[in-house]
Enzyme design. Structure first.
Site, PDB file in Angstrom:
ATOM      1  N   CYS A 120       2.464  26.710 -18.327  1.00 47.28           N
ATOM      2  CA  CYS A 120       3.119  26.007 -17.223  1.00 47.28           C
ATOM      3  C   CYS A 120       2.246  24.924 -16.602  1.00 47.28           C
ATOM      4  CB  CYS A 120       3.621  26.995 -16.182  1.00 47.28           C
ATOM      5  SG  CYS A 120       2.330  27.931 -15.310  1.00 47.28           S
ATOM      6  N   HIS A 151       3.286  30.096 -10.839  1.00 50.45           N
ATOM      7  CA  HIS A 151       3.995  29.203 -11.756  1.00 50.45           C
ATOM      8  C   HIS A 151       3.810  27.789 -11.229  1.00 50.45           C
ATOM      9  CE1 HIS A 151       6.679  27.541 -14.614  1.00 50.45           C
ATOM     10  NE2 HIS A 151       7.660  27.311 -13.759  1.00 50.45           N
ATOM     11  N   ASP A 196      10.638  20.734 -13.346  1.00 44.07           N
ATOM     12  CA  ASP A 196       9.858  21.746 -14.064  1.00 44.07           C
ATOM     13  C   ASP A 196      10.014  21.545 -15.565  1.00 44.07           C
ATOM     14  OD1 ASP A 196       8.499  23.920 -14.992  1.00 44.07           O
ATOM     15  OD2 ASP A 196       9.542  25.385 -13.759  1.00 44.07           O
TER      16      ASP A 196
END
Length: 682
Positions: free
Chosen positions: A274, A332, A355
């Site tokens: 991530c 995250h 994202d």
């Protein structure tokens, strides 16, 4: 009459790029300018000067099959709402005319060609003058990405290094990252990302027109950072063997990734997780002129069934079980981009969540956003794009269950754990900024945090739980540091007026930030006798020999289950934390000003805190400091031993720069360090 002939064309690259805040792109293959602001082109004429009564100059600006033509006028510079070309209003030189080219603040982003048509009474000629790359312009009030404050533009567009935040909410760990947006060939790689996208390959004309809109650009980039649906930049991998590529934890900057992707003919780079996806997207967005920052959400929920409840399971001895399809990542990382939202209304202008980590499909593609942060705070989940998914990441509740032989023996619900801290790098400062209050309604959010490397060693974290007869609190007495025992206390309260004999079960498991814990590496059990209504504090410690193998990027899941044999009741308290890795210290040897073009020396130092000798490879890099990437080998450094590595560097760019170092220890943790350097312009 003699013909009108162009002898030479000057694009004033240095001057134009300085005025357009693009001087960092010194190695770009074309002139780089920002939309909504004029730039200058000069012509050197041969044979005779330009005659405005008989001659005409017409510019053609083309991107793909789209083009616009504009005649050169003697009027004022065109407003930033349309294309235009005019003679320099400060006094035209008809032998060497200087022309100001204006572009609309809503022009598509990309590389344009400039063609000039010269009309005289006796001839018509055309000249190709070159190319220019047009970027979004956060300095222009008419641009959809306009950002009001110069310090924010410096941070979110111009800053080519920064910090990514990991660890846990109670022990925020800073990881240095080089965004590298001004390094050679990075601009071209980012533009190629748009060119090889499915949207462009399917319908180039529609794609070019749509590139006027940062909403469209951001969704294309979000999808193209991962390679799930296209020729994207990064292939994700979260466990197993990384020998076919690079372990995500070893990347230190975006430049190597984007360069490898472009030079391979747009084959995905292996591997990303991530923070790598987010950091590379941040680079691309800053290159394209869209303000961008990297954001970390701690205890980030992945709610598979959409009920805003995450279930976690433990056995009766305190071992966490992988029973749920839902998951909570300790952290995250995504990005936020700044833009107006004419499609949703001005009240949702500002930061938007994007994202690029491939988790769920959006309109059939692995991308996410842009979701307005304000819409998340106000729970406007009916709006596009992907607001329900992001909302669950920051707002889901946690239902913790203790099982014995498949039967539930106790349970509890926590509504504060998910999204307990959301932070980003502070503007102009090497520290985290708490932005949790932007996402959710919280009481007096503290806007400043300390990263782990400056964490107070006396800070404590705790969790608690209760049943009808007994309650328990688990508290870390100090922020855990490598080489020092982990000390914690279990506070047990007898809530009844009769004496009790309680069995205490303790369990510690290592875990990766995005997985359930692995096998237990430490456990203990004891019997605690309690008088009526007594509060008893039991202290424990885990010695370094038990946890040394999990120092670094791994985290610890520590749990205590109290068992009351008299009624078979159980109560659980648990905590997840990271053990602070040893740090690499970086010191600039000559005190005082660091000047551009002058040689300086830095020293990188490491002290071995482990109980055994260590070996490894030390890698040092610094964008903008003419350092390149250096590697040094460290062999058999004994416990307590110290090694120092000097290196010379010559700053080539002014501003705040970062020296970062990484020590890859054989069969042990990766050790990191960084130092910010302020370079003067002389």
């Amino acid at each position: 009459m003699k013909d009108l002939v162009i002898k030479h064309v000057k694009l004033w690259r240095h001057d134009n790029q300085k005025l357009h805040q693009t001087e960092g792109f010194v190695g770009a293959k074309a002139l780089v300018v920002r939309r909504g602001k004029p730039f200058r082109v000069s012509l050197k004429l041969k044979e005779r000067p330009f005659n405005p009564k008989t001659d005409a100059l017409v510019f053609k600006f083309s991107i793909g099959h789209l083009f616009v033509k504009r005649s050169v006028t003697f009027s004022k510079v065109s407003p930033c709402s349309r294309w235009g070309a005019c003679m320099d209003p400060e006094g035209p030189d008809l032998q060497c005319p200087s022309i100001l080219i204006s572009t609309p603040a809503s022009a598509p982003v990309g590389t344009y060609s400039i063609q000039l048509f010269v009309f005289t009474p006796s001839s018509r000629k055309s000249y190709h003058l070159g190319n220019f790359t047009l970027l979004c312009n956060p300095w222009c009030s008419k641009d959809a990405v306009f950002l009001s404050f110069e310090d924010q533009r410096e941070e979110y567009i111009q800053n080519d290094s920064g910090l990514l935040y990991m660890g846990t909410p109670m022990s925020v760990a800073a990881r240095p990252w080089s965004f590298d947006q001004f390094e050679p060939d990075i601009l071209e790689a980012c533009l190629s990302l748009l060119q090889v996208s499915p949207q462009h390959l399917t319908n180039p004309v529609k794609d070019y027109k749509s590139r006027a809109d940062p909403i469209y650009i951001s969704r294309v980039v979000s999808a193209m950072i991962n390679s799930e649906d296209d020729r994207g930049v990064l292939k994700g991998k979260w466990s197993g063997d990384f020998t076919q590529g690079v372990d995500p934890s070893t990347w230190t900057g975006s430049g190597d990734i984007l360069t490898q992707w472009a030079e391979s003919g747009f084959s995905p780079v292996m591997y990303g997780q991530c923070w790598v996806f987010a950091a590379v997207m941040c680079t691309v967005m800053r290159v394209l002129g869209i303000p961008c920052r990297v954001v970390t959400n701690y205890n980030s929920a992945h709610d598979t069934n959409g009920n805003l409840v995450i279930e976690e399971f433990y056995n009766e001895l305190g071992k966490k079980l992988p029973h749920s399809k839902d998951s909570i990542w300790n952290f995250h990382v995504w990005v936020e981009c700044w833009m107006t939202r004419k499609d949703l209304g001005s009240d949702l202008n500002g930061w938007q969540v994007l994202d690029p980590t491939p988790q769920e499909r959006s309109a059939g593609v692995f991308c996410c956003g842009p979701a307005p942060v304000r819409a998340l705070r106000d729970r406007r989940i009916e709006l596009p794009y992907d607001i329900p998914f992001v909302y669950a990441e920051v707002m889901a509740s946690v239902h913790t269950v203790v099982l014995r032989e498949g039967q539930v023996v106790c349970s509890s619900r926590d509504t504060k754990r998910v999204g307990s801290l959301i932070c980003t790098k502070a503007v102009g400062q090497p520290r985290p900024e708490n932005i949790t209050g932007d996402y959710k309604h919280v009481k007096s959010p503290n806007s400043t945090l300390r990263s782990r490397r400056r964490h107070n060693s006396d800070d404590t974290v705790s969790s608690n739980s209760t049943s009808q007869g007994v309650s328990v609190t688990l508290t870390l007495e100090k922020a855990p540091v490598a080489g020092v025992p982990i000390t914690f206390r279990v506070t047990i309260t007898n809530k009844e007026t009769v004496a009790k004999e309680i069995i205490e079960h303790l369990n510690a498991q290592a875990k990766q930030y995005n997985h359930s814990p692995s096998d237990t590496f430490w456990e203990a059990e004891s019997v605690v006798k309690l008088a009526p209504l007594e509060v008893r504090v039991v202290r424990h410690q885990i010695s370094p020999v038990h946890y040394e193998d999990v120092v670094g990027d791994d985290l610890i899941n520590l749990a205590v289950v109290l068992e009351d044999p008299s009624n078979q009741q159980r109560v659980l308290a648990c905590e997840e934390f990271n053990i602070e890795s040893p740090q690499l210290d970086i010191e600039i040897m000559k005190k005082g000003a660091v000047n551009r073009g002058t040689q300086h020396t830095a020293v990188v130092s490491f002290t071995n805190p482990f109980s055994v000798p260590v070996s490894g490879v030390l890698t040092i890099r610094a964008a903008g400091l003419k350092l390149g990437e250096r590697e040094f080998r460290i062999l058999n450094l004994p416990p307590g031993g110290r090694v120092q590595q000097p290196l010379s560097f010559v700053p080539k760019k002014a501003g705040t720069r970062m020296i970062q170092a990484r020590l890859d220890l054989t069969n042990r943790a990766v050790v990191r360090g960084y130092q910010m350097v302020t370079v003067n312009r002389n």
